[in-house]
Design a protein around this motif. Structure first.
Motif, mmCIF file in Angstrom:
data_model
loop_
_atom_site.group_PDB
_atom_site.id
_atom_site.type_symbol
_atom_site.label_atom_id
_atom_site.label_comp_id
_atom_site.label_asym_id
_atom_site.label_seq_id
_atom_site.Cartn_x
_atom_site.Cartn_y
_atom_site.Cartn_z
ATOM 1 N N ILE A 1 2.141 -10.637 7.833
ATOM 2 C CA ILE A 1 0.879 -10.808 7.138
ATOM 3 C C ILE A 1 1.125 -10.954 5.649
ATOM 4 O O ILE A 1 2.181 -10.624 5.133
ATOM 5 N N ASP A 2 0.102 -11.454 4.977
ATOM 6 C CA ASP A 2 0.071 -11.461 3.525
ATOM 7 C C ASP A 2 -0.410 -10.078 3.109
ATOM 8 O O ASP A 2 -1.575 -9.713 3.323
ATOM 9 N N VAL A 3 0.491 -9.274 2.511
ATOM 10 C CA VAL A 3 0.126 -7.891 2.206
ATOM 11 C C VAL A 3 -0.987 -7.820 1.171
ATOM 12 O O VAL A 3 -1.614 -6.767 0.996
ATOM 13 N N SER A 4 -1.272 -8.928 0.486
ATOM 14 C CA SER A 4 -2.375 -8.916 -0.464
ATOM 15 C C SER A 4 -3.719 -8.760 0.240
ATOM 16 O O SER A 4 -4.741 -8.482 -0.402
ATOM 17 N N ALA A 5 -3.727 -8.921 1.567
ATOM 18 C CA ALA A 5 -4.964 -8.733 2.318
ATOM 19 C C ALA A 5 -5.376 -7.264 2.387
ATOM 20 O O ALA A 5 -6.514 -6.955 2.744
ATOM 21 N N VAL A 6 -4.456 -6.347 2.064
ATOM 22 C CA VAL A 6 -4.768 -4.919 2.080
ATOM 23 C C VAL A 6 -5.478 -4.562 0.771
ATOM 24 O O VAL A 6 -4.995 -4.868 -0.325
ATOM 25 N N ASP A 7 -6.632 -3.923 0.889
ATOM 26 C CA ASP A 7 -7.413 -3.516 -0.283
ATOM 27 C C ASP A 7 -6.781 -2.242 -0.858
ATOM 28 O O ASP A 7 -7.038 -1.138 -0.367
ATOM 29 N N LEU A 8 -5.965 -2.403 -1.890
ATOM 30 C CA LEU A 8 -5.211 -1.274 -2.431
ATOM 31 C C LEU A 8 -6.127 -0.230 -3.053
ATOM 32 O O LEU A 8 -5.874 0.978 -2.923
ATOM 33 N N ALA A 9 -7.181 -0.668 -3.720
ATOM 34 C CA ALA A 9 -8.090 0.285 -4.352
ATOM 35 C C ALA A 9 -8.774 1.156 -3.299
ATOM 36 O O ALA A 9 -8.868 2.385 -3.442
ATOM 37 N N ALA A 10 -9.250 0.518 -2.230
ATOM 38 C CA ALA A 10 -9.918 1.271 -1.164
ATOM 39 C C ALA A 10 -8.934 2.202 -0.464
ATOM 40 O O ALA A 10 -9.271 3.357 -0.144
ATOM 41 N N LEU A 11 -7.721 1.725 -0.219
ATOM 42 C CA LEU A 11 -6.707 2.556 0.430
ATOM 43 C C LEU A 11 -6.380 3.765 -0.443
ATOM 44 O O LEU A 11 -6.304 4.901 0.049
ATOM 45 N N GLY A 12 -6.195 3.536 -1.751
ATOM 46 C CA GLY A 12 -5.881 4.639 -2.653
ATOM 47 C C GLY A 12 -6.990 5.671 -2.707
ATOM 48 O O GLY A 12 -6.729 6.886 -2.697
ATOM 49 N N ALA A 13 -8.235 5.209 -2.735
ATOM 50 C CA ALA A 13 -9.365 6.134 -2.773
ATOM 51 C C ALA A 13 -9.436 6.967 -1.493
ATOM 52 O O ALA A 13 -9.711 8.178 -1.530
ATOM 53 N N TRP A 14 -9.193 6.318 -0.381
ATOM 54 C CA TRP A 14 -9.196 7.049 0.901
ATOM 55 C C TRP A 14 -8.073 8.080 0.933
ATOM 56 O O TRP A 14 -8.283 9.219 1.375
ATOM 57 N N MET A 15 -6.888 7.716 0.452
ATOM 58 C CA MET A 15 -5.771 8.660 0.432
ATOM 59 C C MET A 15 -6.076 9.844 -0.483
ATOM 60 O O MET A 15 -5.732 10.984 -0.160
ATOM 61 N N ASP A 16 -6.736 9.581 -1.613
ATOM 62 C CA ASP A 16 -7.139 10.679 -2.492
ATOM 63 C C ASP A 16 -8.039 11.658 -1.748
ATOM 64 O O ASP A 16 -7.907 12.881 -1.872
ATOM 65 N N ALA A 17 -8.960 11.103 -0.951
ATOM 66 C CA ALA A 17 -9.894 11.948 -0.205
ATOM 67 C C ALA A 17 -9.191 12.780 0.863
ATOM 68 O O ALA A 17 -9.700 13.834 1.270
ATOM 69 N N GLN A 18 -8.012 12.325 1.304
ATOM 70 C CA GLN A 18 -7.231 13.075 2.285
ATOM 71 C C GLN A 18 -6.339 14.122 1.628
ATOM 72 O O GLN A 18 -5.635 14.856 2.327
ATOM 73 N N GLY A 19 -6.347 14.162 0.306
ATOM 74 C CA GLY A 19 -5.507 15.122 -0.401
ATOM 75 C C GLY A 19 -4.047 14.728 -0.462
ATOM 76 O O GLY A 19 -3.169 15.579 -0.667
ATOM 77 N N LEU A 20 -3.763 13.446 -0.308
ATOM 78 C CA LEU A 20 -2.382 12.972 -0.356
ATOM 79 C C LEU A 20 -1.957 12.731 -1.801
ATOM 80 O O LEU A 20 -2.806 12.577 -2.692
ATOM 81 N N PRO A 21 -0.655 12.708 -2.081
ATOM 82 C CA PRO A 21 -0.191 12.526 -3.462
ATOM 83 C C PRO A 21 -0.778 11.274 -4.105
ATOM 84 O O PRO A 21 -0.825 10.206 -3.486
ATOM 85 N N GLU A 22 -1.228 11.439 -5.345
ATOM 86 C CA GLU A 22 -1.873 10.343 -6.043
ATOM 87 C C GLU A 22 -0.847 9.467 -6.758
ATOM 88 O O GLU A 22 0.312 9.827 -6.893
ATOM 89 N N GLY A 23 -1.300 8.315 -7.218
ATOM 90 C CA GLY A 23 -0.441 7.419 -7.973
ATOM 91 C C GLY A 23 -0.665 5.971 -7.578
ATOM 92 O O GLY A 23 -1.530 5.650 -6.745
ATOM 93 N N GLU A 24 0.128 5.107 -8.166
ATOM 94 C CA GLU A 24 0.033 3.687 -7.867
ATOM 95 C C GLU A 24 0.702 3.380 -6.530
ATOM 96 O O GLU A 24 1.751 3.944 -6.197
ATOM 97 N N ILE A 25 0.093 2.489 -5.758
ATOM 98 C CA ILE A 25 0.694 2.018 -4.514
ATOM 99 C C ILE A 25 1.710 0.939 -4.858
ATOM 100 O O ILE A 25 1.368 -0.063 -5.490
ATOM 101 N N THR A 26 2.964 1.148 -4.459
ATOM 102 C CA THR A 26 4.032 0.217 -4.810
ATOM 103 C C THR A 26 4.861 -0.129 -3.580
ATOM 104 O O THR A 26 4.790 0.535 -2.546
ATOM 105 N N GLY A 27 5.673 -1.181 -3.744
ATOM 106 C CA GLY A 27 6.645 -1.545 -2.711
ATOM 107 C C GLY A 27 6.038 -1.989 -1.403
ATOM 108 O O GLY A 27 6.674 -1.874 -0.344
#
Length: 340
Positions: A6-32
């Motif tokens: 797939i084209d990984v740009s299809a993943v909404d990084l902002a939405a994914l990061g916000a959801w991960m924050d809500a799960q209490g997972l380590p914060e930061g920029e999504i990379t790699g």
């Protein structure tokens, strides 16, 4: 693990990061972020955030009607197995409640340090026959560990009552359904009815319900890079509560096919003996489970052959899988004759 390019740009990084924050997972920029390759069914993407690596698994971009249900099922299984000794990917968090079926269910898991032997053998496996021999025994050992897990960790999962009795009629109905595909001439499978009759006549009278993987073969195992240990059993979408010995039969059924990728695997008898040493299950009817696996897998593969007649699958793939179906029924016949 199955995935799709797939084209990984299809993943909404902002939405994914916000959801991960809500799960209490380590914060930061999504990379790699990069696709995990090696299959066709589901999307898998690897990335890092907050110094921690993850694998994201979600349905295909053009999802099938049941794609979200499949991912929900997998996530539930992985959550149940998280605190067991089973070699399964470790679930981190899952998003199984969505506003619409058009919105994908997805989950995060920890990456597995392992390789898929069906895609090639690295060193030392490629040059060490002792490691390759042991790989089949480790597959049996990992399966025995799964078979010891209390199925109550998955309450209401599957229908173990009458599980064995349902198998032959269920798969004959599946085979009959292929007749609705344009151009399919019907199953030309020598030994089909004889095999079905033998399975009905020799079905084990009872079994102890347990967790089944449902598609247990070498392409769904990741092996450790430094030896024959199974690092993870993957692709749990067929998991159910049934008879775990059918998983062992499945491993035995595909063994000749697996030799093409992993030469020098342990023999069927060695695999059964290895499982028996680690399990309290009654293996006296193991031939029945191996024949049942040949029967079921052969019918599943015949479906692609039938779809090829209707232009819904490549002809060369359909022909190749039909040849595999015939070889599986030949193997079933050999096992039935030898068990007399």
């Amino acid at each position: 693990m199955t995935s799709t390019h797939i084209d990984v740009s299809a993943v909404d990084l902002a939405a994914l990061g916000a959801w991960m924050d809500a799960q209490g997972l380590p914060e930061g920029e999504i990379t790699g972020m990069a696709p995990v390759l090696g299959g066709t069914q589901n999307v898998m993407v690897r990335f890092e955030r907050g110094g921690r690596p993850y694998i994201l698994r979600r349905p295909p971009l053009h999802a099938r009607p049941k794609s979200n249900d499949v991912l929900r099922r997998e996530a539930r299984v992985l959550a149940a197995l998280r605190d067991t000794p089973v070699a399964a990917p470790r679930l981190v968090a899952a998003q199984t409640e969505v506003q619409s079926e058009l919105e994908p269910v997805f989950y995060l898991m920890e990456p597995v340090d392992g390789f898929n032997a069906s895609m090639g053998l690295p060193e030392p496996h490629a040059s060490d026959p002792a490691i390759r021999h042991r790989m089949a025994l480790e597959a049996a050992s990992a399966l025995a560990v799964l078979g010891r897990v209390d199925p109550d960790v998955l309450p209401g999962f599957g229908r173990p009552e009458g599980f064995l009795e349902r198998q032959v009629p269920r798969w004959l109905r599946e085979l009959d359904s292929y007749g609705r595909l344009d151009g399919y001439p019907g199953p030309e499978i020598p030994g089909l009815r004889e095999t079905a009759g033998w399975l009905d006549a020799n079905r084990p009278a009872a079994f102890t319900p347990g967790i089944m993987h449902g598609d247990y073969h070498f392409a769904n195992l990741l092996y450790a890079h430094d030896g024959p240990r199974v690092a993870a059993i993957v692709d749990w979408e067929m998991c159910t509560i049934g008879d775990p010995l059918l998983d062992l039969g499945w491993l035995l059924a595909v063994l000749p096919l697996s030799e093409a990728q992993i030469p020098g695997l342990a023999s069927p008898r060695e695999i059964v003996d290895c499982y028996a040493a680690l399990s309290e299950r009654d293996l006296s009817a193991i031939d029945w489970y191996a024949v049942m696996a040949c029967f079921k897998l052969g019918i599943v593969l015949e479906g692609t052959y039938a779809r090829a007649f209707a232009g819904k699958a490549p002809k060369d793939l359909g022909d190749a899988l039909h040849a595999t179906t015939l070889s599986l029924f030949e193997r079933a016949g050999t096992i039935m004759r030898d068990s007399l």
